[in-house]
Write a protein that holds these residues in place. Structure first.
Motif, PDB file in Angstrom:
ATOM      1  N   LYS A   2      30.834  26.339  41.730  1.00  0.00           N
ATOM      2  CA  LYS A   2      32.076  26.529  42.475  1.00  0.00           C
ATOM      3  C   LYS A   2      31.825  26.258  43.965  1.00  0.00           C
ATOM      4  O   LYS A   2      30.719  26.482  44.460  1.00  0.00           O
ATOM      5  N   ALA A   4      32.777  27.957  46.417  1.00  0.00           N
ATOM      6  CA  ALA A   4      32.419  29.212  47.103  1.00  0.00           C
ATOM      7  C   ALA A   4      30.931  29.530  47.000  1.00  0.00           C
ATOM      8  O   ALA A   4      30.379  30.223  47.864  1.00  0.00           O
ATOM      9  N   CYS A  44      34.337  38.013  47.941  1.00  0.00           N
ATOM     10  CA  CYS A  44      34.276  36.815  47.097  1.00  0.00           C
ATOM     11  C   CYS A  44      35.680  36.310  46.766  1.00  0.00           C
ATOM     12  O   CYS A  44      35.929  35.096  46.788  1.00  0.00           O
ATOM     13  N   GLU A  45      36.586  37.227  46.486  1.00  0.00           N
ATOM     14  CA  GLU A  45      37.969  36.844  46.185  1.00  0.00           C
ATOM     15  C   GLU A  45      38.638  36.193  47.396  1.00  0.00           C
ATOM     16  O   GLU A  45      39.313  35.169  47.269  1.00  0.00           O
ATOM     17  N   ASP A  48      37.337  32.687  47.973  1.00  0.00           N
ATOM     18  CA  ASP A  48      38.003  31.764  47.048  1.00  0.00           C
ATOM     19  C   ASP A  48      39.401  31.395  47.555  1.00  0.00           C
ATOM     20  O   ASP A  48      39.811  30.232  47.502  1.00  0.00           O
ATOM     21  N   GLU A  49      40.142  32.389  48.055  1.00  0.00           N
ATOM     22  CA  GLU A  49      41.487  32.140  48.570  1.00  0.00           C
ATOM     23  C   GLU A  49      41.459  31.242  49.807  1.00  0.00           C
ATOM     24  O   GLU A  49      42.312  30.351  49.951  1.00  0.00           O
ATOM     25  N   ASP A  52      40.792  27.739  48.606  1.00  0.00           N
ATOM     26  CA  ASP A  52      42.002  27.195  47.984  1.00  0.00           C
ATOM     27  C   ASP A  52      43.011  26.752  49.039  1.00  0.00           C
ATOM     28  O   ASP A  52      43.622  25.687  48.922  1.00  0.00           O
TER      29      ASP A  52
END
Length: 73
Positions: A2, A4, A44-45, A48-49, A52
């Motif tokens: 990924k 990230a 981590c979330e 990712d955002e 994106d």
């Protein structure tokens, strides 16, 4: 892998602030909280955002520069 996974993320205690700080300096300033495990999951979330959002805008992701054990200024 990924996108990230290319970016170094970590959580550390701040005596000055009295909280844990979550950092990913190549993408964002950071976040804070009281539970280091939850804070890392949140970090981590959010990373990712952020990735994106950058991709949706058609921008290039920055090159990862921060590495483990490297002093961050």
């Amino acid at each position: 892998m990924k996108a990230a996974d290319r970016y170094h993320k970590w959580v550390e205690w701040s005596d000055e602030d009295g909280v844990y700080l979550g950092r990913c300096p190549d993408l964002m300033t950071g976040i804070h909280g009281d539970d280091p495990v939850k804070l890392y999951a949140d970090l981590c979330e959010i990373v990712d955002e952020v990735i994106d959002q950058i991709e949706r805008e058609g921008r290039r992701l920055p090159e990862p520069r921060t590495r483990p054990m490297q002093e961050v200024g």
